[in-house]
Design an enzyme around this catalytic site. Structure first.
Site, PDB file in Angstrom:
ATOM      1  N   HIS A   1      23.009 -41.816 -51.111  1.00  0.00           N
ATOM      2  CA  HIS A   1      24.021 -41.503 -52.136  1.00  0.00           C
ATOM      3  C   HIS A   1      25.100 -42.583 -52.283  1.00  0.00           C
ATOM      4  CE1 HIS A   1      22.810 -37.667 -53.738  1.00  0.00           C
ATOM      5  NE2 HIS A   1      22.539 -37.209 -52.532  1.00  0.00           N
TER       6      HIS A   1
ATOM      7  N   ASP B   1      24.493 -42.074 -56.935  1.00  0.00           N
ATOM      8  CA  ASP B   1      25.368 -40.954 -57.302  1.00  0.00           C
ATOM      9  C   ASP B   1      26.294 -40.588 -56.145  1.00  0.00           C
ATOM     10  OD1 ASP B   1      24.642 -40.596 -59.933  1.00  0.00           O
ATOM     11  OD2 ASP B   1      23.099 -39.111 -59.505  1.00  0.00           O
ATOM     12  N   ARG B   2      27.505 -40.249 -56.514  1.00  0.00           N
ATOM     13  CA  ARG B   2      28.552 -39.754 -55.627  1.00  0.00           C
ATOM     14  C   ARG B   2      29.208 -40.853 -54.805  1.00  0.00           C
ATOM     15  NH1 ARG B   2      26.392 -33.703 -53.923  1.00  0.00           N
ATOM     16  NH2 ARG B   2      27.130 -32.740 -55.848  1.00  0.00           N
TER      17      ARG B   2
ATOM     18  N   ASN C   1      15.830 -36.423 -56.581  1.00  0.00           N
ATOM     19  CA  ASN C   1      16.280 -35.757 -57.803  1.00  0.00           C
ATOM     20  C   ASN C   1      17.429 -36.507 -58.482  1.00  0.00           C
ATOM     21  OD1 ASN C   1      17.833 -34.708 -55.437  1.00  0.00           O
ATOM     22  ND2 ASN C   1      18.963 -33.609 -57.023  1.00  0.00           N
ATOM     23  N   HIS C   2      18.136 -37.357 -57.736  1.00  0.00           N
ATOM     24  CA  HIS C   2      19.228 -38.126 -58.337  1.00  0.00           C
ATOM     25  C   HIS C   2      18.753 -39.441 -58.939  1.00  0.00           C
ATOM     26  CE1 HIS C   2      22.988 -35.914 -57.482  1.00  0.00           C
ATOM     27  NE2 HIS C   2      22.223 -35.319 -56.588  1.00  0.00           N
TER      28      HIS C   2
ATOM     29  N   ARG D   1      20.334 -23.953 -56.479  1.00  0.00           N
ATOM     30  CA  ARG D   1      20.621 -25.173 -57.230  1.00  0.00           C
ATOM     31  C   ARG D   1      20.302 -25.029 -58.717  1.00  0.00           C
ATOM     32  NH1 ARG D   1      20.719 -29.864 -53.798  1.00  0.00           N
ATOM     33  NH2 ARG D   1      19.893 -29.488 -51.705  1.00  0.00           N
TER      34      ARG D   1
END
Length: 943
Positions: free
Chosen positions: A246, A276-277, A305-306, A412
């Site tokens: 991440h 991401d993040r 998934n990101h 989710r």
């Protein structure tokens, strides 16, 4: 009978004084400590009839007598000693030491320390669990909204990509002469790769030319891979599986420090969610691609998934790329990153026995590797697809294991949650021994589930800068004996500061409270209704239990609200919660550089609504207006009559705005509006304002009482006969910016209800022409008049309070509630608006035109049930365009909206100064866990 307090750890021995052994009977009647905690007298020493071996009979004293004792010295009819009541007990000799004040003090300190450690551990686990639930809920909402706005985003992105297609080509992007960032040249060498890593350590940005070359080379390579990559290991080789990173490059570098760089004998599988993040997603992906191109048969990447457009739009990676690279280059680069993500394999199979995938298993039994290999992967991962292929694709990236039977819906909002028998069925069907997956933040960095046949790996320590988790990675050799190594990331410069654990936990708790309050703000109307239903006494208060149950029901989140109640809601003296105060405590406000602009647009929005209502209410003609609303002529305006009339008159107010207006006018709350409440509700007032022209201050419009009365009479006539001052001026000049004296007097001549002589018209024109240039600044003149809610402002004045203080003392006004609805709209849709505005911002300047701002809001409006009005948007645009150049700063506007706790507006400065990540900054401070039995759940440790 006797109660043994703990199993013997060694053969029986006499009571101990420190390390000195003493005789058993010699210590009779002496004070002792049992289990280093409980005070007791030794009353018996020897054998007993009810159990083999030597036992010690004790008489507990103080609180231990009640807590630990269970007889009076007699057991099963045999008396061994005598003591009062039920204060006696039997224990093993090794559980007893002769009492010593120092020993007791040391034991008390140890007990308190153990209690504190246990309490902190419980708090840490609870905080982490709450954070994960809230994070899953946020992810679920993100997926739902992304699906709703999918067509809007895709059409806007397609237009932006077409506009940028002719630029940002790698072969014609010039690198400036003063560029000192990392450089790559092909064919790659290990020395070149290490140079890039060193540049990243120094936080240098790689030029777009090299990034694009690297991306295109990797895309060509990955396009030739299968969906399921099979890896074999030879003697002397080791393979390491790394979980989510991440964008936390410090974790990646820590893994390389602990486990060495990739090589022909040191293989790596990076199991998705690289971006991401975190702040360094670009650098993480570049690092992995460098090693992939250097060692194509020894470094592997699975898709997470990101690695998708849907997630990158709102979870940070798209923002990161646009922040680091400018203009059309950023757009082209983003599209190229997405092409790379589309090309990544979906899973890895190690030695035909260990299946490595980012998410998890499937909603159907019988899924084989053949199914996985047949998926059309080079596309945006599907969500909620109906086709069998799409469901398998989704599960590989999104599913989670749980300690359940069978399967259940995922918290989710994508994939499924599956239990042990699902894992066993998959292992049997495909003849493999172990599933390794990532996708979830777990406290220890890894978690064993389903009898050790499934392992979760997560490699981003101190996730998002607020979690307290370790990172972990797993190594296997040809014998497939997994060994897990835990770590805390070192800083890029090997910094050694330490975040105190109590402050780290406090930061996580603060983040949890923040996320809960965001949900509360989203659901205020529903919460108020739920609270009202439970408020049987209509006292405006609820018990803590009812309050907690209401939050759980409305927010649809199973959280320990009672534990968080002191941070979320105050108790009244009677121990109840005033739910109106609770809801009013949290609101969306605008801060930072946008605060002044926010005040301007809020004033403009309310002024526009008041103008509409003033005209609708007859512009001073009370009888005509009241009869228009009172359709059934019963002398009252019912709520439905009020709504229907306003809609018929097309005042361009949303239903929620009309509802708040009704609440404001209906002062006695009898669900109807009487003539007294309706009378002279709105009126025009005159404000002395500074007039400006071309940015130059010209003066202050200040008039005498007689002229002011005349101007007010004119203004009311403008509204009554022409629909407003600006509308009247536009009849003479289309741009309505400057009027000549003749044009201004022509406007005055159209008023039927006010008769002015030529001399009076000339006097008025001269009075408002501050710079004596022969022109009237029409728009500024119009802004000198404001329509107000007369009754409300009179009420404030009767209290002797300002507008701000009255809001707090007498409750929110309808204007404030309307503004809150508009603020909530922009806050709740900030991610979607940001995506659209970024797409429209082709040159990546942070500014868009007013037309683009209007279009973005319109697109979101079209998708929502309760949109803001076009007039609201126009008022906001005018206020944001501070320099009048026709452009607005959308990032400052959107980022200005914050959820504020009005009881605690200031953040904890101690927490605010904590570093964003890291913790035990020494990468050598690690733990190794070896699954010595090949994954059946037996865990040992190695130094």
């Amino acid at each position: 009978g006797a109660r043994e307090e703990g199993a013997p750890r060694s053969s029986p021995a006499p009571p101990r004084r420190g390390s000195e052994a003493v005789g058993g009977t010699a210590d009779l009647n002496k004070m002792a400590l049992v289990n280093y905690r409980h005070r007791a007298f030794i009353r018996y020493w020897g054998e007993v009839h009810f159990a083999p071996g030597t036992w010690v009979g004790v008489e507990y004293v103080e609180e231990a007598a009640t807590a630990q004792g269970d007889h009076d010295g007699s057991v099963q009819g045999t008396r061994y000693f005598t003591c009062p009541g039920e204060s006696g007990g039997f224990v093993r000799p090794q559980q007893v030491i002769i009492f010593d004040e120092q020993e007791r003090a040391a034991s008390a300190v140890q007990a308190a320390s153990r209690k504190l450690i246990a309490k902190r551990k419980a708090l840490k686990e609870r905080s982490s669990s709450v954070w994960n639930k809230l994070d899953n809920f946020t992810e679920c909402m993100t997926i739902q909204r992304a699906q709703e706005f999918k067509s809007v985003f895709e059409s806007a992105e397609a237009a932006a990509a077409a506009a940028a297609a002719a630029t940002a080509r790698a072969d014609d992007m010039a690198v400036p002469a003063d560029y000192d960032g990392p450089i790559i040249s092909f064919p790659l060498s290990l020395a070149n790769v290490v140079e890039v890593l060193e540049a990243f350590r120094e936080r240098k940005l790689m030029h777009a030319k090299y990034v694009m070359e690297l991306l295109r080379g990797a895309i060509d390579l990955y396009n030739g891979n299968e969906n399921l990559v099979r890896i074999g290991l030879s003697e002397g080789q080791k393979l390491t599986v790394v979980g989510d990173l991440h964008g936390q490059i410090q974790d990646l570098f820590s893994i390389f420090t602990l486990n060495s760089l990739p090589s022909e004998n040191n293989l790596y599988v990076f199991n998705g969610d690289f971006v991401d993040r975190g702040a360094a997603g670009v650098e993480v992906v570049i690092t992995l691609l460098l090693f992939k191109l250097l060692l194509p048969n020894h470094v592997f990447m699975n898709r997470g998934n990101h690695e998708s457009r849907q997630q990158n739009r709102v979870m940070g990676f798209e923002d990161e790329v646009r922040r680091k690279y400018r203009g059309a280059t950023a757009i082209t680069m983003l599209n190229t990153f997405q092409q790379l993500f589309d090309a990544l394999p979906l899973a890895t199979l190690i030695q035909e026995k260990i299946f490595v995938v980012h998410g998890g298993l499937f909603r159907q039994d019988g899924v084989t590797f053949g199914h996985v290999e047949s998926i059309n992967r080079k596309r945006e991962p599907p969500i909620h697809g109906r086709e069998f292929e799409d469901q398998i694709f989704e599960a590989l990236l999104w599913s989670d294991p749980r300690r359940i039977n069978g399967r259940q819906l995922s918290a989710r909002g994508a994939g499924v949650e599956f239990g042990q028998e699902v894992t066993f069925e998959f292992l049997r069907t495909n003849r493999v021994a172990l599933v390794v997956r990532s996708h979830e933040c777990v406290q220890e960095g890894f978690e064993l589930l389903h009898q050790g046949r499934l392992i979760t790996l997560f490699s981003a320590s101190y996730y998002c800068g607020v979690q307290t988790n370790k990172g972990a990675f797993m190594c296997v050799g040809p014998d497939l004996q997994p060994e897990i190594q835990q770590f805390y990331a070192a800083g890029l410069e090997q910094a050694t500061w330490e975040v105190p654990e109590n402050l780290q936990n406090r930061r996580l708790e603060e983040e949890n409270v923040k996320m809960i309050t965001e949900r509360i703000v989203d659901q205020k109307p529903a919460l108020f209704w739920q609270f009202s239903v439970l408020d049987k006494l209509k006292c405006g208060k609820l018990s803590r239990l009812d309050w907690s149950r209401s939050l759980r029901l409305v927010l649809d989140l199973d959280l320990p609200y009672l534990i968080y109640q002191p941070a979320l809601a105050e108790l009244e003296e009677d121990g109840l919660i005033n739910y109106s105060k609770f809801l009013d405590r949290y609101r969306v406000e605008i801060s930072g550089t946008m605060a002044d602009a926010a005040q301007r647009w809020q004033e403009a929005v309310i002024s526009k609504i008041c103008e509409k209502l003033y005209i609708t209410f007859g512009a001073g003609d009370l009888d005509e207006a009241f009869s228009r609303f009172d359709v059934d002529n019963d002398g009252f305006i019912q709520y439905q009559e009020f709504i229907d009339t306003l809609k018929a008159l097309d005042v361009k107010m949303t239903n929620s705005q009309i509802y708040e207006l009704m609440r404001g006018i209906d002062q006695d709350k009898d669900s109807k509006i009487d003539p007294r409440e309706f009378a002279q509700r709105f009126d025009v007032i005159f404000e002395r304002v500074q007039l400006k022209s071309a940015g130059t201050q010209r003066g202050v419009l200040s008039v005498g009482a007689e002229l002011e009365a005349c101007l007010l009479q004119l203004a009311r006539a403008f509204y009554r006969e022409m629909g407003g001052i600006e509308a009247a001026f536009r009849l003479q000049a289309q741009d309505a910016t400057r009027l000549t004296y003749d044009q201004f007097k022509a406007v005055l001549e159209q008023i039927n209800s006010v008769t002015l002589s030529e001399e009076e018209k000339q006097d008025i024109a001269i009075a408002v022409d501050l710079d004596n240039d022969g022109y009237i600044d029409a728009q500024e003149f119009a802004k000198a008049f404001r329509v107000r809610d007369v009754q409300q402002e009179d009420y404030r004045q009767s209290l002797g309070m300002s507008a701000e203080s009255t809001s707090e003392a007498a409750g929110d006004t309808w204007q404030e509630r309307v503004l809150q609805q508009i603020s909530n709209f922009f806050y709740q849709n900030r991610h979607e608006l940001s995506v659209l505005f970024r797409v429209m911002d082709v040159d990546n300047s942070g500014y868009i035109s007013k037309d683009e701002f209007r279009e973005g809001c319109s697109r979101i409006n079209d998708m929502l049930k309760m949109p803001v009005t076009a007039d609201d948007v126009e008022g906001i645009m005018e206020a944001l365009d501070t320099d009048g150049d026709g452009f607005v700063s959308y990032d400052e506007f959107i980022n200005g909206f914050k959820v504020v706790d009005r009881n605690n507006p200031n953040a904890d400065p101690e927490l605010a100064n904590l570093p964003a990540g890291g913790g035990l900054r020494d990468p050598r401070a690690v733990a190794r866990v070896s699954l010595v039995d090949g994954g059946t759940g037996s865990v040992g440790t190695r130094a």
